[in-house]
Motif scaffolding. Sequence first.
Motif, PDB file in Angstrom:
ATOM      1  N   GLU A  55       0.820  -1.211   0.000  1.00  0.00           N
ATOM      2  CA  GLU A  55       0.000   0.000   0.000  1.00  0.00           C
ATOM      3  C   GLU A  55       0.857   1.266   0.000  1.00  0.00           C
ATOM      4  O   GLU A  55       0.370   2.347  -0.309  1.00  0.00           O
ATOM      5  CB  GLU A  55      -0.927   0.010   1.212  1.00  0.00           C
ATOM      6  N   PHE A  56       2.126   1.149   0.304  1.00  0.00           N
ATOM      7  CA  PHE A  56       3.008   2.315   0.295  1.00  0.00           C
ATOM      8  C   PHE A  56       3.696   2.420  -1.064  1.00  0.00           C
ATOM      9  O   PHE A  56       4.443   1.529  -1.465  1.00  0.00           O
ATOM     10  CB  PHE A  56       4.055   2.203   1.406  1.00  0.00           C
ATOM     11  N   VAL A  57       3.419   3.517  -1.789  1.00  0.00           N
ATOM     12  CA  VAL A  57       4.027   3.719  -3.101  1.00  0.00           C
ATOM     13  C   VAL A  57       5.536   3.874  -2.963  1.00  0.00           C
ATOM     14  O   VAL A  57       6.310   3.301  -3.722  1.00  0.00           O
ATOM     15  CB  VAL A  57       3.418   4.966  -3.781  1.00  0.00           C
ATOM     16  N   ILE A  58       5.969   4.667  -1.970  1.00  0.00           N
ATOM     17  CA  ILE A  58       7.388   4.866  -1.688  1.00  0.00           C
ATOM     18  C   ILE A  58       7.749   4.058  -0.446  1.00  0.00           C
ATOM     19  O   ILE A  58       7.082   4.154   0.571  1.00  0.00           O
ATOM     20  CB  ILE A  58       7.701   6.360  -1.454  1.00  0.00           C
ATOM     21  N   LYS A  59       8.809   3.268  -0.557  1.00  0.00           N
ATOM     22  CA  LYS A  59       9.235   2.472   0.589  1.00  0.00           C
ATOM     23  C   LYS A  59      10.144   3.234   1.530  1.00  0.00           C
ATOM     24  O   LYS A  59      10.096   3.037   2.740  1.00  0.00           O
ATOM     25  CB  LYS A  59       9.953   1.203   0.101  1.00  0.00           C
ATOM     26  N   GLY A  60      10.997   4.086   0.969  1.00  0.00           N
ATOM     27  CA  GLY A  60      11.941   4.743   1.860  1.00  0.00           C
ATOM     28  C   GLY A  60      12.595   5.974   1.255  1.00  0.00           C
ATOM     29  O   GLY A  60      12.565   6.199   0.044  1.00  0.00           O
ATOM     30  N   VAL A  61      13.178   6.769   2.147  1.00  0.00           N
ATOM     31  CA  VAL A  61      13.957   7.950   1.784  1.00  0.00           C
ATOM     32  C   VAL A  61      15.372   7.726   2.312  1.00  0.00           C
ATOM     33  O   VAL A  61      15.556   7.481   3.504  1.00  0.00           O
ATOM     34  CB  VAL A  61      13.363   9.233   2.408  1.00  0.00           C
ATOM     35  N   THR A  62      16.344   7.794   1.434  1.00  0.00           N
ATOM     36  CA  THR A  62      17.726   7.548   1.851  1.00  0.00           C
ATOM     37  C   THR A  62      18.571   8.795   1.628  1.00  0.00           C
ATOM     38  O   THR A  62      18.196   9.705   0.876  1.00  0.00           O
ATOM     39  CB  THR A  62      18.355   6.385   1.060  1.00  0.00           C
ATOM     40  N   HIS A  63      19.726   8.818   2.279  1.00  0.00           N
ATOM     41  CA  HIS A  63      20.673   9.901   2.030  1.00  0.00           C
ATOM     42  C   HIS A  63      22.091   9.358   2.103  1.00  0.00           C
ATOM     43  O   HIS A  63      22.365   8.369   2.791  1.00  0.00           O
ATOM     44  CB  HIS A  63      20.490  11.049   3.033  1.00  0.00           C
ATOM     45  N   ASP A  64      22.977  10.009   1.376  1.00  0.00           N
ATOM     46  CA  ASP A  64      24.371   9.575   1.315  1.00  0.00           C
ATOM     47  C   ASP A  64      25.258  10.812   1.279  1.00  0.00           C
ATOM     48  O   ASP A  64      25.211  11.603   0.333  1.00  0.00           O
ATOM     49  CB  ASP A  64      24.580   8.728   0.054  1.00  0.00           C
ATOM     50  N   THR A  65      26.037  10.994   2.339  1.00  0.00           N
ATOM     51  CA  THR A  65      26.977  12.116   2.390  1.00  0.00           C
ATOM     52  C   THR A  65      28.389  11.699   1.986  1.00  0.00           C
ATOM     53  O   THR A  65      29.293  12.522   1.967  1.00  0.00           O
ATOM     54  CB  THR A  65      27.016  12.720   3.808  1.00  0.00           C
ATOM     55  N   ASN A  66      28.540  10.441   1.633  1.00  0.00           N
ATOM     56  CA  ASN A  66      29.856   9.907   1.276  1.00  0.00           C
ATOM     57  C   ASN A  66      30.098  10.030  -0.226  1.00  0.00           C
ATOM     58  O   ASN A  66      30.502   9.086  -0.897  1.00  0.00           O
ATOM     59  CB  ASN A  66      29.951   8.444   1.724  1.00  0.00           C
ATOM     60  N   VAL A  67      29.790  11.198  -0.780  1.00  0.00           N
ATOM     61  CA  VAL A  67      29.891  11.395  -2.221  1.00  0.00           C
ATOM     62  C   VAL A  67      30.675  12.664  -2.544  1.00  0.00           C
ATOM     63  O   VAL A  67      30.804  13.562  -1.710  1.00  0.00           O
ATOM     64  CB  VAL A  67      28.490  11.473  -2.889  1.00  0.00           C
ATOM     65  N   ALA A  68      31.175  12.712  -3.761  1.00  0.00           N
ATOM     66  CA  ALA A  68      31.835  13.913  -4.283  1.00  0.00           C
ATOM     67  C   ALA A  68      31.383  14.107  -5.721  1.00  0.00           C
ATOM     68  O   ALA A  68      31.068  13.145  -6.428  1.00  0.00           O
ATOM     69  CB  ALA A  68      33.357  13.773  -4.218  1.00  0.00           C
ATOM     70  N   LYS A  69      31.353  15.362  -6.148  1.00  0.00           N
ATOM     71  CA  LYS A  69      30.919  15.713  -7.500  1.00  0.00           C
ATOM     72  C   LYS A  69      32.131  16.093  -8.340  1.00  0.00           C
ATOM     73  O   LYS A  69      32.976  16.870  -7.913  1.00  0.00           O
ATOM     74  CB  LYS A  69      29.920  16.876  -7.442  1.00  0.00           C
ATOM     75  N   ILE A  70      32.196  15.537  -9.537  1.00  0.00           N
ATOM     76  CA  ILE A  70      33.272  15.825 -10.473  1.00  0.00           C
ATOM     77  C   ILE A  70      32.664  16.420 -11.736  1.00  0.00           C
ATOM     78  O   ILE A  70      31.713  15.870 -12.292  1.00  0.00           O
ATOM     79  CB  ILE A  70      34.056  14.554 -10.866  1.00  0.00           C
ATOM     80  N   GLY A  71      33.215  17.533 -12.194  1.00  0.00           N
ATOM     81  CA  GLY A  71      32.744  18.136 -13.430  1.00  0.00           C
ATOM     82  C   GLY A  71      33.887  18.368 -14.402  1.00  0.00           C
ATOM     83  O   GLY A  71      34.935  18.895 -14.022  1.00  0.00           O
ATOM     84  N   LEU A  72      33.688  17.971 -15.641  1.00  0.00           N
ATOM     85  CA  LEU A  72      34.641  18.264 -16.713  1.00  0.00           C
ATOM     86  C   LEU A  72      33.969  19.270 -17.630  1.00  0.00           C
ATOM     87  O   LEU A  72      32.935  18.975 -18.236  1.00  0.00           O
ATOM     88  CB  LEU A  72      35.013  16.991 -17.483  1.00  0.00           C
ATOM     89  N   LEU A  73      34.529  20.459 -17.730  1.00  0.00           N
ATOM     90  CA  LEU A  73      33.899  21.560 -18.452  1.00  0.00           C
ATOM     91  C   LEU A  73      34.596  21.797 -19.790  1.00  0.00           C
ATOM     92  O   LEU A  73      35.830  21.792 -19.880  1.00  0.00           O
ATOM     93  CB  LEU A  73      33.970  22.838 -17.611  1.00  0.00           C
ATOM     94  N   GLY A  74      33.766  21.988 -20.818  1.00  0.00           N
ATOM     95  CA  GLY A  74      34.330  22.244 -22.141  1.00  0.00           C
ATOM     96  C   GLY A  74      35.010  21.030 -22.732  1.00  0.00           C
ATOM     97  O   GLY A  74      36.130  21.117 -23.256  1.00  0.00           O
ATOM     98  N   VAL A  75      34.331  19.886 -22.680  1.00  0.00           N
ATOM     99  CA  VAL A  75      34.878  18.640 -23.216  1.00  0.00           C
ATOM    100  C   VAL A  75      34.545  18.547 -24.705  1.00  0.00           C
ATOM    101  O   VAL A  75      33.400  18.811 -25.103  1.00  0.00           O
ATOM    102  CB  VAL A  75      34.277  17.426 -22.476  1.00  0.00           C
ATOM    103  N   PRO A  76      35.496  18.175 -25.561  1.00  0.00           N
ATOM    104  CA  PRO A  76      35.198  18.014 -26.988  1.00  0.00           C
ATOM    105  C   PRO A  76      34.086  16.982 -27.199  1.00  0.00           C
ATOM    106  O   PRO A  76      34.128  15.891 -26.629  1.00  0.00           O
ATOM    107  CB  PRO A  76      36.521  17.525 -27.584  1.00  0.00           C
ATOM    108  N   ASN A  77      33.093  17.338 -28.005  1.00  0.00           N
ATOM    109  CA  ASN A  77      31.944  16.467 -28.235  1.00  0.00           C
ATOM    110  C   ASN A  77      32.197  15.608 -29.468  1.00  0.00           C
ATOM    111  O   ASN A  77      31.791  15.933 -30.585  1.00  0.00           O
ATOM    112  CB  ASN A  77      30.681  17.315 -28.420  1.00  0.00           C
ATOM    113  N   ARG A  78      32.893  14.499 -29.221  1.00  0.00           N
ATOM    114  CA  ARG A  78      33.178  13.590 -30.333  1.00  0.00           C
ATOM    115  C   ARG A  78      33.114  12.148 -29.844  1.00  0.00           C
ATOM    116  O   ARG A  78      33.217  11.883 -28.629  1.00  0.00           O
ATOM    117  CB  ARG A  78      34.547  13.891 -30.945  1.00  0.00           C
TER     118      ARG A  78
END
Length: 409
Positions: free
Chosen positions: A252-275
């Motif tokens: 009967e519950f559409v959503i089972k749970g809400v989780t969180h993770d602080t053990n993450v890091a974000k990496i961004g590569l900017l201006g990458v050749p699109n090929r």
Amino acid sequence: MALIVKKFGGSSVATPEKIMAVAQRVLREKGPEDKMVVVVSAMGDTTDDLISLANTLVGQPYTYAREMDMLLSTGEQVTIALLAMTFNKLGHPAISLTGPQAGIKTNCAYTKGKILNVNPKRVLDQLDKGNIVVVAGFQGSNAEGDILTLGRGGSDTSAVALAGALKADVCEIFTDVDGIYSADPRVVKNARRMKEITCDEMLEMARLGAVVMQPRSVEMGKHYGVPIHVRSTFTQDSGTFIKEVCTMEEKEFVIKGVTHDTNVAKIGLLGVPNRPGIAFKIFSALATANIDVDMIVQSIRNTDKNIIDMLFTIALPDLAQTKKIVEELGKEMQVAGILLDDNVAKVSIVGAGMLGSPGIAANMFGALSDAEVNIEVISTSEISISCLIQAERVKEAVNAIHNRFFPEE
């Protein structure tokens, strides 16, 4: 007669008194003809203490991955010896085995080992002799005989893999909480405990930050068809069953749970050749280094110059190694810039019921909007939606989302 595998985590065996209590509980619950395998973690904060010790001596100790496995594997070996002695003192024969002695074979990814197979012959021989077999979780050995650890929570995987190889009747995971909750009860006061949850939902929750089970252990349970019962060391109450199909009460519950993770890091590569081949070049280099990647986003920044931005997340312990890899690739590909951010967190909702239920994403985004939490990245699967946010807002975000899907009555 039953063959039962019981796993006890670090908080359950943190002191001599708790080790004695575990031994007494196992003997109370063991039937006269039952065969019992007990898998244990290192005592309390032993693993963290060992990491700190290595860090004090060498800094960035995971640079020496093989030696870190040699070091960290000693924590579980202390526990198994003490628990086996305790069983014998209480009048029941027992023997301790390391992961390799129990027949657990892994790949060669030091500190991130994955179990390839389990040959439990020695465990079975000792069970036939009437022994309780106490096995060190979190470890196995590769083809060269080197000891490897299985990553945080790896004792769960050890227990479920052994249960599958032994064709055990059940695998009981004992921890300091009394089951699986709709959110971390330390963060959300009105989190509800589930009586049962499907393997797919539990796997997604574990992958997205629910630390009560390691994702690989849930995969093992599904693969072997092993019933998993997550329960508290400190009560006799039933906990949460992880199974293929749940009853209507849980559906009967559409959503089972809400989780969180602080053990993450974000990496961004900017201006990458699109090929063609650029994405392969980046992610194959990370895969070769055994770095797991999540939440991949590619966007077109300038169609005239045919360049893109590429963003992804990784586990925080992999940040230093990832930085080195992407900086080398960035020079080679002549990217415009590299973004590294370790002040992020991931919040997610999980539930098989969201399939065919319009408005779930809007509800989640609305909850975050009402809490004035900005969303940096969004990713989805068939049964989950994840948002990357600033780390300092994670508690507010989890509570806002949980209150939206599980309002207090």
